[in-house]
Design an enzyme around this catalytic site. Structure first.
Site, PDB file in Angstrom:
ATOM      1  N   SER A   1       0.804  -1.223   0.000  1.00 17.56           N
ATOM      2  CA  SER A   1       0.000   0.000   0.000  1.00 17.56           C
ATOM      3  C   SER A   1       0.837   1.273   0.000  1.00 17.56           C
ATOM      4  O   SER A   1       0.313   2.354  -0.237  1.00 17.56           O
ATOM      5  CB  SER A   1      -0.942   0.021   1.206  1.00 17.56           C
ATOM      6  OG  SER A   1      -0.225   0.240   2.407  1.00 17.56           O
TER       7      SER A   1
ATOM      8  N   LYS B   1       0.835   4.394   6.975  1.00 20.51           N
ATOM      9  CA  LYS B   1       0.106   5.182   5.974  1.00 20.51           C
ATOM     10  C   LYS B   1       0.580   6.643   5.989  1.00 20.51           C
ATOM     11  O   LYS B   1       1.227   7.098   6.944  1.00 20.51           O
ATOM     12  CB  LYS B   1      -1.408   5.152   6.241  1.00 20.51           C
ATOM     13  CG  LYS B   1      -2.043   3.781   6.088  1.00 20.51           C
ATOM     14  CD  LYS B   1      -2.048   3.312   4.650  1.00 20.51           C
ATOM     15  CE  LYS B   1      -2.615   1.907   4.532  1.00 20.51           C
ATOM     16  NZ  LYS B   1      -1.689   0.878   5.019  1.00 20.51           N
TER      17      LYS B   1
END
Length: 208
Positions: free
Chosen positions: A128, A166
């Protein structure tokens, strides 16, 4: 008692060896056994010469530990990093709260930009964050913190799901977690607004 010139030269060579050994072994000085082997002498002889070096002020030698100015300077310029045994997901969050530190190891302070605080490192799984240069299998060094700035890559705890890596972003006036993979849809990249900051990533370490 005056020391013979030949002995003094030997002590100077030993001092040089100790400093070189420490610089090549993360600040760890040689053991008496290693010192004896390097200079082809018995361990007890190495021990007595270390005591002599301490008496002359060439080194500090207490409780079997060798210290020199070079070793102290090297250690003062290091930061201890704890390696956590669990893998930190860069995809969906996963629980790693029970992760523990497997070992501590020193790194140059320059690698953490001269920051202070507690640092740790974890292996990353998932894709990701590939567009941020963080690939599956990379190791990321984090500074433990519960605050972060917009744009930081953070370790975030998502209630009921665990920790994830993230980008801290903002839209519609709210902070949210953004995955950095342009092959994903917008919805897939949005990891929500319900999270707590656990740490800020400061360095990626890769295998070649």
């Amino acid at each position: 008692m005056a020391i013979r010139q030949e002995t003094l030269k030997k002590l100077e060579r030993m001092k040089e060896y100790i400093d070189d050994f420490a610089l090549n072994n993360m600040g760890q000085p040689p053991s008496t056994r290693e010192l004896g082997a390097a200079f082809d002498m018995a361990n007890v002889s190495a021990y007595h010469l270390l005591q002599k070096m301490a008496q002359l002020g060439m080194i500090q030698y207490e409780h079997g530990e060798i210290r020199t100015d070079v070793i102290d300077k090297y250690r003062n310029e290091l930061v201890s990093v704890g390696t956590l045994c669990s893998t930190l997901p860069a995809g969906c969050p996963d629980m790693v709260d029970d992760a523990y530190v497997e070992e501590y190891f020193p790194i140059p302070a320059a690698l953490v930009r001269g920051m202070s605080g507690k640092f740790y490192m974890m292996k990353i799984s998932g894709e990701s964050m590939i567009d941020a240069g963080v690939d599956d299998g990379d190791y990321v060094i984090f500074r433990e913190d519960n605050t972060a700035r917009l744009g930081d890559i953070i370790v975030a705890f998502v209630e009921g799901r665990g920790n994830t890596l993230k980008r801290l972003s903002k839209k519609n006036g709210k902070r949210y977690l953004l995955a950095e993979n342009e092959n994903w849809t917008e919805d897939e990249r949005d990891f929500g607004t319900d999270f707590a900051v656990r740490g800020v990533a400061i360095k990626v370490m890769k295998d070649l």
